[in-house]
Design a protein around this motif. Structure first.
Motif, PDB file in Angstrom:
ATOM      1  N   VAL A  84     -48.353 -18.201  30.408  1.00 57.38           N
ATOM      2  CA  VAL A  84     -46.944 -17.860  30.615  1.00 57.38           C
ATOM      3  C   VAL A  84     -46.731 -16.467  30.041  1.00 57.38           C
ATOM      4  CG1 VAL A  84     -46.155 -18.999  28.490  1.00 57.38           C
ATOM      5  CG2 VAL A  84     -44.556 -18.638  30.373  1.00 57.38           C
ATOM      6  N   GLU A  85     -46.045 -15.628  30.823  1.00 55.70           N
ATOM      7  CA  GLU A  85     -45.768 -14.256  30.398  1.00 55.70           C
ATOM      8  C   GLU A  85     -44.519 -14.228  29.533  1.00 55.70           C
ATOM      9  OE1 GLU A  85     -45.985 -11.307  33.532  1.00 55.70           O
ATOM     10  OE2 GLU A  85     -47.406 -12.575  34.617  1.00 55.70           O
ATOM     11  N   SER A  86     -44.630 -13.564  28.392  1.00 56.54           N
ATOM     12  CA  SER A  86     -43.520 -13.560  27.442  1.00 56.54           C
ATOM     13  C   SER A  86     -42.316 -12.783  27.951  1.00 56.54           C
ATOM     14  CB  SER A  86     -43.981 -13.018  26.085  1.00 56.54           C
ATOM     15  OG  SER A  86     -44.564 -11.744  26.225  1.00 56.54           O
ATOM     16  N   ALA A  87     -42.515 -11.693  28.676  1.00 53.49           N
ATOM     17  CA  ALA A  87     -41.386 -10.852  29.106  1.00 53.49           C
ATOM     18  C   ALA A  87     -40.540 -11.511  30.187  1.00 53.49           C
ATOM     19  CB  ALA A  87     -41.897  -9.499  29.596  1.00 53.49           C
ATOM     20  N   THR A  88     -41.187 -12.281  31.073  1.00 52.28           N
ATOM     21  CA  THR A  88     -40.474 -12.807  32.244  1.00 52.28           C
ATOM     22  C   THR A  88     -40.360 -14.325  32.258  1.00 52.28           C
ATOM     23  OG1 THR A  88     -42.512 -12.980  33.534  1.00 52.28           O
ATOM     24  CG2 THR A  88     -41.296 -10.881  33.674  1.00 52.28           C
ATOM     25  N   GLY A  89     -41.214 -15.009  31.506  1.00 47.75           N
ATOM     26  CA  GLY A  89     -41.259 -16.467  31.574  1.00 47.75           C
ATOM     27  C   GLY A  89     -42.032 -16.969  32.781  1.00 47.75           C
ATOM     28  N   MET A  90     -42.649 -16.040  33.533  1.00 48.41           N
ATOM     29  CA  MET A  90     -43.430 -16.456  34.694  1.00 48.41           C
ATOM     30  C   MET A  90     -44.656 -17.240  34.228  1.00 48.41           C
ATOM     31  SD  MET A  90     -44.848 -14.358  37.979  1.00 48.41           S
ATOM     32  CE  MET A  90     -46.255 -13.532  37.268  1.00 48.41           C
ATOM     33  N   HIS A  91     -44.889 -18.378  34.873  1.00 44.03           N
ATOM     34  CA  HIS A  91     -46.009 -19.250  34.542  1.00 44.03           C
ATOM     35  C   HIS A  91     -47.005 -19.207  35.695  1.00 44.03           C
ATOM     36  CE1 HIS A  91     -48.219 -22.944  33.579  1.00 44.03           C
ATOM     37  NE2 HIS A  91     -47.820 -22.724  32.348  1.00 44.03           N
ATOM     38  N   THR A  92     -48.248 -18.867  35.378  1.00 39.61           N
ATOM     39  CA  THR A  92     -49.300 -18.770  36.386  1.00 39.61           C
ATOM     40  C   THR A  92     -50.383 -19.800  36.099  1.00 39.61           C
ATOM     41  OG1 THR A  92     -48.910 -16.398  36.672  1.00 39.61           O
ATOM     42  CG2 THR A  92     -51.043 -17.234  37.401  1.00 39.61           C
ATOM     43  N   THR A  93     -50.737 -20.575  37.127  1.00 41.08           N
ATOM     44  CA  THR A  93     -51.845 -21.525  37.031  1.00 41.08           C
ATOM     45  C   THR A  93     -52.844 -21.202  38.135  1.00 41.08           C
ATOM     46  OG1 THR A  93     -50.375 -23.251  36.192  1.00 41.08           O
ATOM     47  CG2 THR A  93     -52.506 -23.965  37.064  1.00 41.08           C
ATOM     48  N   SER A  94     -54.071 -20.954  37.736  1.00 38.31           N
ATOM     49  CA  SER A  94     -55.150 -20.713  38.693  1.00 38.31           C
ATOM     50  C   SER A  94     -56.078 -21.913  38.670  1.00 38.31           C
ATOM     51  CB  SER A  94     -55.928 -19.451  38.330  1.00 38.31           C
ATOM     52  OG  SER A  94     -55.084 -18.325  38.356  1.00 38.31           O
ATOM     53  N   THR A  95     -56.314 -22.491  39.844  1.00 40.73           N
ATOM     54  CA  THR A  95     -57.202 -23.641  39.988  1.00 40.73           C
ATOM     55  C   THR A  95     -58.397 -23.210  40.820  1.00 40.73           C
ATOM     56  OG1 THR A  95     -55.277 -25.091  39.920  1.00 40.73           O
ATOM     57  CG2 THR A  95     -57.329 -26.044  40.726  1.00 40.73           C
ATOM     58  N   LEU A  96     -59.593 -23.496  40.324  1.00 40.65           N
ATOM     59  CA  LEU A  96     -60.827 -23.138  41.007  1.00 40.65           C
ATOM     60  C   LEU A  96     -61.492 -24.415  41.491  1.00 40.65           C
ATOM     61  CD1 LEU A  96     -60.176 -20.921  38.772  1.00 40.65           C
ATOM     62  CD2 LEU A  96     -62.575 -20.322  38.948  1.00 40.65           C
ATOM     63  N   GLU A  97     -61.709 -24.499  42.798  1.00 40.96           N
ATOM     64  CA  GLU A  97     -62.323 -25.687  43.398  1.00 40.96           C
ATOM     65  C   GLU A  97     -63.685 -25.316  43.974  1.00 40.96           C
ATOM     66  OE1 GLU A  97     -61.682 -28.872  47.051  1.00 40.96           O
ATOM     67  OE2 GLU A  97     -60.127 -27.391  46.657  1.00 40.96           O
TER      68      GLU A  97
END
Length: 146
Positions: A84-97
């Motif tokens: 989660v980015e502190s400046a924006t609150g954007m949450h990124t999840t990367s899933t590798l299959e």
């Protein structure tokens, strides 16, 4: 998918462990991180690969710089990475299959995406960073064969 969410999916011709390494090691991130026209020097990258650890990148380009400061929220090698980015609150999840045959599908799910990052131009820029990753992976694979 809700407003403020973006999902990107790309299949890479590389084994999952190699893709994971590229997404988590500063020396690899420095080779591709950021959209086309931006560079991310290794001394501008911090990866503390554990939940609660820092993830920082400093992208430099012709039109200025952008620092991303985030905190890892989930690390499941080699299949899931989230921050989660502190400046924006954007949450990124990367899933590798692991798709077999040396191919890996990467799904990047972003939530709380700021409006400026949802524009067609920003989304196209993000896709160029995936193109750069694809090129870097191809270079690494070719290097393994020589």
């Amino acid at each position: 998918m809700n407003v403020g969410e973006l999902v990107y999916r790309r299949v890479f011709r590389a084994p999952r462990e190699l893709v994971w390494r590229c997404l988590t090691e500063p020396a690899e991130l420095a080779r591709f991180w950021g959209p086309s026209g931006m560079a991310t020097p290794i001394d501008g990258i911090v990866v503390e690969l554990h939940p609660g650890g820092r993830f920082e990148t400093l992208m430099l380009g012709e039109y200025g710089s952008h620092r991303m400061v985030a905190t890892f929220t989930e690390i499941v090698p080699p299949e899931r990475l989230a921050w989660v980015e502190s400046a924006t609150g954007m949450h990124t999840t990367s899933t590798l299959e692991d798709l077999g045959d040396g191919r890996t599908a990467v799904v990047i799910h972003q939530r709380n995406v700021p409006e400026t990052m949802r524009t067609p131009e920003s989304r196209t820029g993000f896709l160029t960073s995936l193109d750069k990753l694809e090129e870097h992976l191809a270079h690494l694979i070719q290097g393994d064969r020589s």
